[in-house]
Design a protein around this motif. Structure first.
Motif, PDB file in Angstrom:
ATOM      1  N   ARG A  51      11.696  53.920  18.642  1.00  0.00           N
ATOM      2  CA  ARG A  51      11.480  52.755  19.350  1.00  0.00           C
ATOM      3  C   ARG A  51      11.362  51.769  17.814  1.00  0.00           C
ATOM      4  NH1 ARG A  51       9.898  56.783  21.740  1.00  0.00           N
ATOM      5  NH2 ARG A  51       9.854  57.323  23.244  1.00  0.00           N
ATOM      6  N   PHE A  52      10.881  51.847  16.839  1.00  0.00           N
ATOM      7  CA  PHE A  52      11.162  50.208  15.790  1.00  0.00           C
ATOM      8  C   PHE A  52      11.670  49.762  15.539  1.00  0.00           C
ATOM      9  CE2 PHE A  52      10.869  48.867  11.520  1.00  0.00           C
ATOM     10  CZ  PHE A  52       9.586  48.148  11.012  1.00  0.00           C
ATOM     11  N   SER A  53      11.866  48.625  15.451  1.00  0.00           N
ATOM     12  CA  SER A  53      13.033  47.458  15.644  1.00  0.00           C
ATOM     13  C   SER A  53      12.529  45.700  14.348  1.00  0.00           C
ATOM     14  CB  SER A  53      13.524  46.957  16.780  1.00  0.00           C
ATOM     15  OG  SER A  53      13.967  45.404  16.632  1.00  0.00           O
ATOM     16  N   THR A  54      12.270  45.895  14.026  1.00  0.00           N
ATOM     17  CA  THR A  54      12.153  44.509  13.220  1.00  0.00           C
ATOM     18  C   THR A  54      11.810  42.956  13.958  1.00  0.00           C
ATOM     19  OG1 THR A  54      14.482  43.126  12.069  1.00  0.00           O
ATOM     20  CG2 THR A  54      12.720  45.040  10.632  1.00  0.00           C
ATOM     21  N   HIS A  55      12.812  43.241  15.171  1.00  0.00           N
ATOM     22  CA  HIS A  55      12.803  42.008  16.474  1.00  0.00           C
ATOM     23  C   HIS A  55      11.802  42.283  16.563  1.00  0.00           C
ATOM     24  CE1 HIS A  55      16.707  41.492  15.863  1.00  0.00           C
ATOM     25  NE2 HIS A  55      17.212  42.393  16.399  1.00  0.00           N
ATOM     26  N   HIS A  56      10.963  43.112  16.487  1.00  0.00           N
ATOM     27  CA  HIS A  56       9.682  43.707  17.333  1.00  0.00           C
ATOM     28  C   HIS A  56       8.344  43.551  16.495  1.00  0.00           C
ATOM     29  CE1 HIS A  56      11.197  45.893  21.224  1.00  0.00           C
ATOM     30  NE2 HIS A  56      11.058  44.759  20.480  1.00  0.00           N
ATOM     31  N   LEU A  57       8.820  42.946  15.406  1.00  0.00           N
ATOM     32  CA  LEU A  57       7.199  42.398  13.951  1.00  0.00           C
ATOM     33  C   LEU A  57       7.439  41.177  14.636  1.00  0.00           C
ATOM     34  CD1 LEU A  57       9.141  43.764  10.978  1.00  0.00           C
ATOM     35  CD2 LEU A  57       7.036  44.747  12.165  1.00  0.00           C
TER      36      LEU A  57
ATOM     37  N   ALA B 279       1.529  51.343  13.396  1.00  0.00           N
ATOM     38  CA  ALA B 279       2.528  50.384  13.608  1.00  0.00           C
ATOM     39  C   ALA B 279       2.143  49.626  14.648  1.00  0.00           C
ATOM     40  CB  ALA B 279       3.034  51.828  14.075  1.00  0.00           C
ATOM     41  N   ARG B 280       1.050  49.304  15.089  1.00  0.00           N
ATOM     42  CA  ARG B 280       1.503  48.479  16.370  1.00  0.00           C
ATOM     43  C   ARG B 280       0.539  47.193  15.509  1.00  0.00           C
ATOM     44  NH1 ARG B 280       1.124  53.790  18.734  1.00  0.00           N
ATOM     45  NH2 ARG B 280       2.496  53.019  20.775  1.00  0.00           N
ATOM     46  N   LEU B 281      -0.081  47.506  14.707  1.00  0.00           N
ATOM     47  CA  LEU B 281      -1.097  45.935  13.654  1.00  0.00           C
ATOM     48  C   LEU B 281       0.608  44.678  13.274  1.00  0.00           C
ATOM     49  CD1 LEU B 281      -2.827  46.905  11.066  1.00  0.00           C
ATOM     50  CD2 LEU B 281      -3.331  44.814  13.089  1.00  0.00           C
ATOM     51  N   GLY B 282       0.937  44.337  14.261  1.00  0.00           N
ATOM     52  CA  GLY B 282       2.243  43.316  13.827  1.00  0.00           C
ATOM     53  C   GLY B 282       2.888  43.750  14.042  1.00  0.00           C
ATOM     54  N   HIS B 283       3.531  45.322  15.083  1.00  0.00           N
ATOM     55  CA  HIS B 283       4.854  45.974  15.895  1.00  0.00           C
ATOM     56  C   HIS B 283       4.340  45.870  17.252  1.00  0.00           C
ATOM     57  CE1 HIS B 283       7.508  48.107  16.589  1.00  0.00           C
ATOM     58  NE2 HIS B 283       8.340  47.431  16.198  1.00  0.00           N
ATOM     59  N   TYR B 284       5.589  45.321  18.486  1.00  0.00           N
ATOM     60  CA  TYR B 284       4.654  45.545  19.132  1.00  0.00           C
ATOM     61  C   TYR B 284       5.669  46.530  19.900  1.00  0.00           C
ATOM     62  CZ  TYR B 284       5.796  45.038  24.632  1.00  0.00           C
ATOM     63  OH  TYR B 284       5.407  45.124  25.969  1.00  0.00           O
ATOM     64  N   TYR B 285       4.984  47.493  20.752  1.00  0.00           N
ATOM     65  CA  TYR B 285       5.744  48.823  21.051  1.00  0.00           C
ATOM     66  C   TYR B 285       5.283  48.931  22.493  1.00  0.00           C
ATOM     67  CZ  TYR B 285       6.334  51.271  16.251  1.00  0.00           C
ATOM     68  OH  TYR B 285       7.229  52.069  15.511  1.00  0.00           O
ATOM     69  N   GLU B 286       6.474  49.259  24.039  1.00  0.00           N
ATOM     70  CA  GLU B 286       5.922  48.893  24.769  1.00  0.00           C
ATOM     71  C   GLU B 286       5.453  50.012  25.393  1.00  0.00           C
ATOM     72  OE1 GLU B 286       9.457  49.006  27.921  1.00  0.00           O
ATOM     73  OE2 GLU B 286       9.512  47.587  26.389  1.00  0.00           O
ATOM     74  N   SER B 287       5.596  51.452  24.645  1.00  0.00           N
ATOM     75  CA  SER B 287       4.177  52.476  25.059  1.00  0.00           C
ATOM     76  C   SER B 287       2.948  52.273  23.968  1.00  0.00           C
ATOM     77  CB  SER B 287       5.029  53.739  24.914  1.00  0.00           C
ATOM     78  OG  SER B 287       4.321  54.559  25.030  1.00  0.00           O
ATOM     79  N   ASP B 288       1.742  52.512  25.470  1.00  0.00           N
ATOM     80  CA  ASP B 288       0.926  53.060  24.589  1.00  0.00           C
ATOM     81  C   ASP B 288      -0.213  54.489  24.438  1.00  0.00           C
ATOM     82  OD1 ASP B 288      -0.103  49.649  24.833  1.00  0.00           O
ATOM     83  OD2 ASP B 288      -1.085  50.724  26.855  1.00  0.00           O
ATOM     84  N   GLU B 289       1.469  55.534  24.474  1.00  0.00           N
ATOM     85  CA  GLU B 289       0.906  56.471  24.392  1.00  0.00           C
ATOM     86  C   GLU B 289       0.928  56.971  22.588  1.00  0.00           C
ATOM     87  OE1 GLU B 289       3.900  58.784  26.536  1.00  0.00           O
ATOM     88  OE2 GLU B 289       2.857  57.149  28.215  1.00  0.00           O
ATOM     89  N   LEU B 290       0.105  57.659  21.900  1.00  0.00           N
ATOM     90  CA  LEU B 290       0.261  58.255  21.018  1.00  0.00           C
ATOM     91  C   LEU B 290       2.053  58.964  20.417  1.00  0.00           C
ATOM     92  CD1 LEU B 290      -2.650  58.440  18.845  1.00  0.00           C
ATOM     93  CD2 LEU B 290      -1.523  61.344  20.024  1.00  0.00           C
ATOM     94  N   MET B 291       2.404  58.280  19.586  1.00  0.00           N
ATOM     95  CA  MET B 291       3.948  58.982  19.567  1.00  0.00           C
ATOM     96  C   MET B 291       2.939  59.599  17.563  1.00  0.00           C
ATOM     97  SD  MET B 291       6.222  56.041  20.419  1.00  0.00           S
ATOM     98  CE  MET B 291       5.197  54.635  20.723  1.00  0.00           C
TER      99      MET B 291
END
Ligand code: GLU
Ligand code: ZN
Length: 467
Positions: free
Chosen positions: A295-301, A275-287
């Motif tokens: 928390r997924f958004s194409t804006h974060h791709l 999920a973090r390969l090419g997508h930015y997540y603010e949280s580093d926690e396991l979800m």
């Protein structure tokens, strides 16, 4: 916003690996309905075992689909190899509109034309040789027994533009696109065609797929426009690179989902890493999937390629192993490990596993150290520590253990008082004798988990090692 529908449309020509699993994941995280379609038009390379494996991998990852096949039995609804009738309708329609025509060019002819264009410094395109055959010419070729492909007639002088969810406005000139094949000579549907026809017919609103398909999109939009079918939105995700900077492949560390599962990776570790390969997540926690989806958004791709780092995967594995339910952890252990662990020590053994292991084989090693009389394999560093501590240290440890029994703090205090050892000088030789290793579970836990007689024997053995 009307409800959205995404899809995963794999070709079952190999095992699922991190690249296509990430595509499936992003499509599933997008939200709305998630559809699965099997693109098995390549009869030679498509295999039913791969479909089985694919369905298994997706379910194992938790990427269940809302619409799609329930098993690998090819059916007209979800397997392109069975949808010939559906496609025929649209071939006929395009031919009726004179937007598709039979092409009788042989492979050799096409190859020569391609080379000539390249030699002239032009991008190779279909020359249009068969674009305007008369009925008479077509009949003659037919009589000669030549079997045509069907080509889509690309309109002249058009600008094809679309908004890509990742890459922004994309513009292509139709004049740069040669008339392309939509049905092969063997009658099977070509990718450009069936892929997009099915997206339209299946109500797909949003296509999330790899950047390698970006240049296909204008062709596909032209087909839909010609047929008056609805156009999906597209989001093309950037490539994944290996740690050598080349596109991820078997050569630079990509493993199949199957291999990763066999190695003991948890679905949660893979999902959080991908999920973090090419997508930015603010949280580093396991979800969990719900969290990742929320928390997924194409804006974060990201537009630039991302790198797969096996160390990241292991990091997520270490978080996942701490949070999987007990039953799942137990099932993850090898059968031979489970039988070694005494019933009453199961709970504490889970703690050992969660904080010291990433893979089942490591858990097995610890179970053997803690609960069996198998010979310890003694690390060089541990043997060195033992030599430094000396024989007297281990003799004193035996006395202290005999005197204090289960009382670990009392044992430590007694040993300290006799030997004067403290800190590392106290802990390291004990750890070495208990386990043969220089790191691992907390010392007090080891003292509690290892049977007193066994502990006694190991301390006694270390009096020799330290001589
Ligand atoms: N079957 C195609 C592939 O596996 C699907 C591409 C797409 O997602 O449109 O590459
Ligand atoms: Zn031709």
């Amino acid at each position: 916003m009307a409800s959205s529908k995404t899809r995963f449309a794999p070709s079952p020509t190999g095992l699922m690996h991190i690249g296509n699993a990430r595509t499936a994941l992003f499509s599933a995280l997008f939200g709305g309905t998630f559809l699965l379609r099997i693109e098995d038009t390549d009869a030679e390379r498509s295999r039913r075992e791969f479909v089985d494996e694919l369905l298994y991998d997706l379910r194992w990852l938790g990427l269940d689909w809302d619409e799609g096949p329930t098993n690998s039995e090819p059916c007209e609804d979800w397997f392109q190899s069975r949808r010939g009738r559906v496609y025929q309708h649209y071939y006929d329609e395009l031919q009726r509109l004179a937007l598709a025509y039979p092409c009788y060019c042989s492979a050799t002819e096409l190859e020569i034309s391609r080379k000539l264009q390249l030699a002239a410094g032009k991008p190779p395109r279909y020359s249009g040789k068969c674009a305007h055959l008369t009925d008479e010419e077509i009949r003659r070729r037919q009589e000669e027994g030549r079997v045509p492909t069907l080509r889509f007639r690309v309109p002249k002088g058009q600008l094809v533009s679309f908004e890509d969810g990742v890459r922004g406005t994309q513009k292509f000139l139709s004049d740069d696109i040669g008339d392309f094949i939509i049905r092969r000579a063997d009658g099977s549907a070509a990718f450009f065609f069936c892929n997009v026809i099915d997206d339209a017919l299946m109500g797909v609103t949003d296509v999330v797929r790899g950047e390698d398909h970006l240049a296909n999109t204008p062709r596909q939009l032209l087909v839909l426009q010609a047929l008056g079918l609805p156009l999906p939105r597209y989001a093309h995700t950037a490539l994944i690179l290996g740690d050598d900077g080349a596109p991820l492949s078997k050569r630079n560390g990509s493993r199949s989902i199957n291999q990763l599962r066999e190695a003991g990776y948890f679905p949660g570790a893979l999902l959080n890493m991908m999920a973090r390969l090419g997508h930015y997540y603010e949280s580093d926690e396991l979800m969990d999937l719900a969290g990742l989806r929320a928390r997924f958004s194409t804006h974060h791709l990201g537009k630039s390629p991302s790198r797969f780092d096996p160390a990241h995967l292991d990091h997520w594995q270490s978080l996942a192993i701490r949070s999987v339910p007990d039953a799942e952890l137990d099932a993850w252990l090898r059968a031979e490990t489970r039988v070694i662990v005494p019933e009453h020590q199961r709970v504490e053994f889970r703690d050992v596993v969660r904080s010291n292991c990433l893979f089942p084989e490591q858990a097995d090693t610890w179970a053997r150290i803690l609960f069996t009389d198998e010979r310890l394999s003694i690390e060089d560093a541990a043997a060195e520590v033992a030599r430094q501590a000396g024989e007297a240290f281990f003799l004193a440890a035996i006395d202290a253990a005999n005197a204090k029994g289960e009382d670990f703090n009392g044992f430590l205090a007694a040993l300290k008082a006799v030997t004067g050892a403290k800190g590392k000088g106290l802990f390291m030789p004990l750890r070495a004798a208990f386990t043969g290793r220089h790191d691992g579970p907390e010392l007090g836990l080891l003292y509690r988990l290892i049977d007193p007689h066994r502990l006694h024997r190991r301390l006694a053995e270390f009096t020799y090692i330290s001589e």
